[in-house]
Design a protein around this motif. Structure first.
Motif, PDB file in Angstrom:
ATOM      1  N   PRO A  66       0.851  -1.187   0.000  1.00  0.00           N
ATOM      2  CA  PRO A  66       0.000   0.000   0.000  1.00  0.00           C
ATOM      3  C   PRO A  66       0.892   1.245   0.000  1.00  0.00           C
ATOM      4  O   PRO A  66       2.072   1.178   0.406  1.00  0.00           O
ATOM      5  N   PRO A  67       0.389   2.383  -0.444  1.00  0.00           N
ATOM      6  CA  PRO A  67       1.225   3.583  -0.598  1.00  0.00           C
ATOM      7  C   PRO A  67       2.011   3.995   0.649  1.00  0.00           C
ATOM      8  O   PRO A  67       3.201   4.312   0.544  1.00  0.00           O
ATOM      9  N   HIS A  85       0.103   0.816  -9.714  1.00  0.00           N
ATOM     10  CA  HIS A  85      -1.303   0.824 -10.104  1.00  0.00           C
ATOM     11  C   HIS A  85      -1.871   2.168  -9.694  1.00  0.00           C
ATOM     12  O   HIS A  85      -1.797   2.550  -8.535  1.00  0.00           O
ATOM     13  N   GLN A  86      -2.415   2.889 -10.645  1.00  0.00           N
ATOM     14  CA  GLN A  86      -3.005   4.187 -10.342  1.00  0.00           C
ATOM     15  C   GLN A  86      -4.507   4.081 -10.509  1.00  0.00           C
ATOM     16  O   GLN A  86      -5.000   3.737 -11.591  1.00  0.00           O
ATOM     17  N   ARG A  87      -5.225   4.390  -9.456  1.00  0.00           N
ATOM     18  CA  ARG A  87      -6.685   4.348  -9.514  1.00  0.00           C
ATOM     19  C   ARG A  87      -7.209   5.648 -10.080  1.00  0.00           C
ATOM     20  O   ARG A  87      -6.501   6.641 -10.171  1.00  0.00           O
ATOM     21  N   ALA A  88      -8.486   5.672 -10.447  1.00  0.00           N
ATOM     22  CA  ALA A  88      -9.113   6.842 -11.058  1.00  0.00           C
ATOM     23  C   ALA A  88      -8.812   8.103 -10.261  1.00  0.00           C
ATOM     24  O   ALA A  88      -9.007   8.148  -9.062  1.00  0.00           O
ATOM     25  N   GLY A  89      -8.329   9.127 -10.969  1.00  0.00           N
ATOM     26  CA  GLY A  89      -8.095  10.430 -10.339  1.00  0.00           C
ATOM     27  C   GLY A  89      -6.788  10.544  -9.687  1.00  0.00           C
ATOM     28  O   GLY A  89      -6.373  11.476  -9.089  1.00  0.00           O
TER      29      GLY A  89
END
Length: 89
Positions: A66-67, A85-89
């Motif tokens: 996790p970040p 992995h980049q999530r929306a926004g």
């Protein structure tokens, strides 16, 4: 077919609503093993601190972090990102 007897340990946190390693993750490890020609095995951590200690102590070669855990370990010089992995926004 995976040729090497050597293995890579991939650490991740246990998602408590499933078994320690769900079917999708098990399928990913099988696919990854085939792609790199080396067995990839999971190692589940029960918490983020336990996951961080696995990486600090050499208990895992790879991890899904996790970040906040990644940021701390990267600042300490224990990890390098190979994918994100980049999530929306």
């Amino acid at each position: 077919m995976v040729q090497s007897a050597r293995k890579l340990v991939f650490a991740l946190t246990w998602q408590r609503n499933t078994g320690p390693v769900g079917d999708d993750v098990a399928d990913f490890f099988a696919w990854l093993s085939e792609q790199i020609g080396m067995r990839v095995v999971p190692r589940s951590a029960l918490s983020y601190p336990e996951l961080a200690e696995m990486m600090r102590g050499g208990g895992a070669d790879l991890a899904w972090l996790p970040p906040i855990v990644y940021t701390r370990l990267e600042a300490e010089g224990h990890v390098v990102s190979i994918a994100s992995h980049q999530r929306a926004g």
